[in-house]
Design an enzyme around this catalytic site. Structure first.
Site, PDB file in Angstrom:
ATOM      1  N   LEU A  43      -5.495 -21.578  36.857  1.00 22.05           N
ATOM      2  CA  LEU A  43      -6.792 -20.960  36.608  1.00 22.05           C
ATOM      3  C   LEU A  43      -7.845 -21.545  37.561  1.00 22.05           C
ATOM      4  CD1 LEU A  43      -8.469 -19.107  34.681  1.00 22.05           C
ATOM      5  CD2 LEU A  43      -8.729 -21.062  33.163  1.00 22.05           C
ATOM      6  N   GLU A  99      -8.537 -28.604  30.792  1.00 21.38           N
ATOM      7  CA  GLU A  99      -8.589 -27.560  29.757  1.00 21.38           C
ATOM      8  C   GLU A  99      -9.968 -27.457  29.095  1.00 21.38           C
ATOM      9  OE1 GLU A  99      -5.044 -27.208  27.265  1.00 21.38           O
ATOM     10  OE2 GLU A  99      -3.970 -28.261  28.850  1.00 21.38           O
TER      11      GLU A  99
HETATM   12  N1  COS Z   1     -10.434 -15.742  22.704  1.00 23.65           N
HETATM   13  C1  COS Z   1     -10.584 -14.467  23.116  1.00 23.65           C
HETATM   14  N2  COS Z   1     -11.628 -14.041  23.841  1.00 23.65           N
HETATM   15  C2  COS Z   1     -12.561 -14.939  24.188  1.00 23.65           C
HETATM   16  C3  COS Z   1     -12.462 -16.294  23.809  1.00 23.65           C
HETATM   17  C4  COS Z   1     -11.344 -16.681  23.026  1.00 23.65           C
HETATM   18  N3  COS Z   1     -11.204 -17.928  22.584  1.00 23.65           N
HETATM   19  N4  COS Z   1     -13.539 -16.954  24.291  1.00 23.65           N
HETATM   20  C5  COS Z   1     -14.291 -16.059  24.947  1.00 23.65           C
HETATM   21  N5  COS Z   1     -13.687 -14.838  24.878  1.00 23.65           N
HETATM   22  C6  COS Z   1     -14.226 -13.571  25.399  1.00 23.65           C
HETATM   23  C7  COS Z   1     -15.616 -13.336  24.841  1.00 23.65           C
HETATM   24  O1  COS Z   1     -15.545 -12.722  23.561  1.00 23.65           O
HETATM   25  C8  COS Z   1     -16.223 -12.411  25.863  1.00 23.65           C
HETATM   26  O2  COS Z   1     -15.732 -11.117  25.636  1.00 23.65           O
HETATM   27  P1  COS Z   1     -16.618  -9.810  25.976  1.00 23.65           P
HETATM   28  O3  COS Z   1     -16.750  -9.784  27.476  1.00 23.65           O
HETATM   29  O4  COS Z   1     -15.820  -8.693  25.430  1.00 23.65           O
HETATM   30  O5  COS Z   1     -17.939 -10.025  25.286  1.00 23.65           O
HETATM   31  C9  COS Z   1     -15.598 -12.914  27.177  1.00 23.65           C
HETATM   32  O6  COS Z   1     -14.432 -13.632  26.802  1.00 23.65           O
HETATM   33  C10 COS Z   1     -16.553 -13.780  27.960  1.00 23.65           C
HETATM   34  O7  COS Z   1     -16.886 -14.928  27.180  1.00 23.65           O
HETATM   35  P2  COS Z   1     -18.179 -15.787  27.492  1.00 23.65           P
HETATM   36  O8  COS Z   1     -19.354 -14.879  27.573  1.00 23.65           O
HETATM   37  O9  COS Z   1     -18.246 -16.897  26.506  1.00 23.65           O
HETATM   38  O10 COS Z   1     -17.858 -16.375  28.975  1.00 23.65           O
HETATM   39  P3  COS Z   1     -18.701 -17.383  29.882  1.00 23.65           P
HETATM   40  O11 COS Z   1     -18.329 -17.119  31.286  1.00 23.65           O
HETATM   41  O12 COS Z   1     -20.133 -17.379  29.499  1.00 23.65           O
HETATM   42  O13 COS Z   1     -18.252 -18.891  29.492  1.00 23.65           O
HETATM   43  C11 COS Z   1     -16.795 -20.751  29.116  1.00 23.65           C
HETATM   44  C12 COS Z   1     -17.119 -19.261  29.038  1.00 23.65           C
HETATM   45  C13 COS Z   1     -17.755 -21.643  29.854  1.00 23.65           C
HETATM   46  C14 COS Z   1     -16.700 -21.225  27.687  1.00 23.65           C
HETATM   47  C15 COS Z   1     -15.453 -20.700  29.846  1.00 23.65           C
HETATM   48  O14 COS Z   1     -15.634 -20.360  31.192  1.00 23.65           O
HETATM   49  C16 COS Z   1     -14.626 -21.958  29.748  1.00 23.65           C
HETATM   50  O15 COS Z   1     -13.987 -22.219  28.730  1.00 23.65           O
HETATM   51  N6  COS Z   1     -14.620 -22.750  30.818  1.00 23.65           N
HETATM   52  C17 COS Z   1     -13.739 -23.895  30.934  1.00 23.65           C
HETATM   53  C18 COS Z   1     -12.475 -23.442  31.528  1.00 23.65           C
HETATM   54  C19 COS Z   1     -11.378 -24.384  31.442  1.00 23.65           C
HETATM   55  O16 COS Z   1     -10.991 -24.766  30.369  1.00 23.65           O
HETATM   56  N7  COS Z   1     -10.879 -24.746  32.631  1.00 23.65           N
HETATM   57  C20 COS Z   1      -9.781 -25.574  32.730  1.00 23.65           C
HETATM   58  C21 COS Z   1      -8.623 -24.781  33.245  1.00 23.65           C
HETATM   59  S1  COS Z   1      -7.096 -25.227  32.590  1.00 23.65           S
HETATM   60  S2  COS Z   1      -6.838 -27.076  33.118  1.00 23.65           S
END
Ligand code: COS
Length: 394
Positions: free
Chosen positions: A138, A375
């Site tokens: 990712l 993560e």
């Molecule tokens: N399950 C299903 N759908 C999800 C979800 C989940 N747990 N979390 C978010 N979504 C969906 C949301 O519902 C939203 O859907 P819609 O577009 O239909 O409204 C969409 O995904 C976008 O979500 P959001 O608006 O929260 O996205 P953002 O870009 O604002 O931010 C964060 C999201 C920052 C929380 C995200 O980018 C994240 O988790 N970043 C860290 C990534 C990570 O863990 N990286 C490490 C990689 S693996 S080592």
């Protein structure tokens, strides 16, 4: 002494208690394997041991917890409590064994949850049998926490997708047989235009361009995709839904990262208890000093609090809650931050030995650090929790 009282909590049933007891037995029987460490500090030093660990975990059925029963797995669907228990116990014994186990799950769960029957049949049984090493691709050089910023592209060309871009800090990069890889396909802006693909490691155009060395060695790499042609059937689920698939996968695995942290914290406390009861200071055992007892009490309390959050999140998912964003984030945030503090206290109470290369506290000190980053860094978990709180008000 191994802590088992938490297994009586209402989150668990007899199945889980049996799993924990069997895995403890396996760890005791495989103590020599679990005591092995990567050969040196080169970026590929852990490769051979990781392969051995994947095969050993598969041979005795532990990887069956990483896939659903229909594809050779242990439970009908991924059972988060079992994943957490396995990670906690493995991490307490050997961080690399936990890593090898966890990656089989993280690098295949998107397929299990959203893939076509063809993809699931093709990949999952081999994952469970340890014949296929998995990775989840990712992160990018310019998109770690902000997934919506990812720049790798996939363009449809007849019955193929053509992928271009870079992925980095990819665990198992270099030894993986496939990558569950996320790329921008442009169905919509930001998060709405990302898709998930299963890319076989041998696909022409996919290259491991750098192996990355870390303070606690495990396979990690930077990948380059240059006109990498991926057959259309390797797309997971629907085009444009990849961000949701990534988040749903991470939601399952974030509590398990908390569980791994818990295992490391328990190892730190066990090491500390052994030391402070053996070592004499000012005419008595170290454990007789109030200042030491205070630290022990804080370590044990933090561990139990983290365990409650980890298994609460796992139980919520297992009982069928669709989204556990807040609970998963709390579990990962609290457990990894507390484990860092507990391990730091273990180093402190071990004195000079705590910073001596090869001592158990020193090893744990290096191993725990990455868990607060990968993560979803602690800062991202806080963001997820706060957003959920505020959304509830809206
Ligand atoms: N399950 C299903 N759908 C999800 C979800 C989940 N747990 N979390 C978010 N979504 C969906 C949301 O519902 C939203 O859907 P819609 O577009 O239909 O409204 C969409 O995904 C976008 O979500 P959001 O608006 O929260 O996205 P953002 O870009 O604002 O931010 C964060 C999201 C920052 C929380 C995200 O980018 C994240 O988790 N970043 C860290 C990534 C990570 O863990 N990286 C490490 C990689 S693996 S080592």
């Amino acid at each position: 002494m191994v802590e088992t009282r938490f297994l009586d909590w209402p989150f668990f049933d007899d199945r889980h208690r049996q799993l924990a007891a069997e895995l403890e037995g396996w760890c005791a029987a495989r103590a020599a394997l679990l005591a092995r460490r990567p050969a040196g500090e080169a970026p590929d030093a852990a490769d051979a041991l990781c392969r051995v660990l994947v095969r050993a975990l598969a041979a005795d059925g532990w990887l069956r917890h990483c896939v659903p029963a229909a594809f050779g797995g242990a439970s009908e669907r991924l059972e988060v409590r079992s994943l957490c228990l396995v990670r906690e116990i493995l991490a307490r014994h050997a961080a690399l064994a936990d890593f090898a186990f966890a990656m089989q799950g993280l690098g295949s769960a998107t397929i299990a949850l959203f893939g076509s029957d063809w993809l699931r049949q093709r990949y999952l049984p081999e994952v469970a049998r340890g014949e296929r090493i998995c990775a989840f691709a990712l992160s990018e050089p310019e998109a770690g926490s902000d997934v919506a910023a990812l720049a790798t592209t996939a363009r449809r060309d007849g019955t193929f997708w053509i992928l271009n871009g870079e992925k980095t800090w990819i665990s198992n990069g270099g030894i993986a047989d496939h990558y569950v890889l996320f790329a921008r396909t442009g169905e919509g802006p930001g998060t709405r235009g990302i898709s998930a693909f299963v890319v076989d490691a041998q696909t022409p155009g996919l290259e491991v361009v750098e192996r990355i060395a870390t303070i606690a060695p495990h396979p990690l790499a930077r990948l380059r995709l240059a006109d990498c042609r991926v057959p259309a059937e390797q797309l997971v689920g629907e085009a444009g839904a990849g961000f949701r698939y990534a988040m749903a996968t991470l939601e399952i695995f974030r509590p398990t990262v908390g569980a791994a942290a818990l295992g490391m914290a328990r190892a730190a406390l066990a090491t500390t208890l052994a030391r402070v009861t053996r070592r004499r200071l000012f005419g008595g055992p170290m454990s007789g000093l109030a200042v030491v007892q205070e630290k022990l009490a804080d370590m044990a309390t933090a561990i139990d609090a983290a365990a409650l959050l980890v298994y609460r999140a796992a139980w919520e998912k297992d009982r069928g809650r669709q989204r556990i964003d807040r609970e998963a984030a709390m579990a990962k945030l609290f457990a990894t931050e507390m484990a860092q503090r507990v391990v730091d206290e273990a180093v402190q109470l071990a004195g000079g030995l705590g910073v001596t290369r090869g001592s158990r506290p020193e090893e744990l000190y290096r191993e725990i650090r990455a868990l607060r980053i990968y993560e979803g860094a602690s800062e991202i978990q806080r963001l997820v929790i706060a957003r959920d709180l505020l959304r509830a008000l809206a």
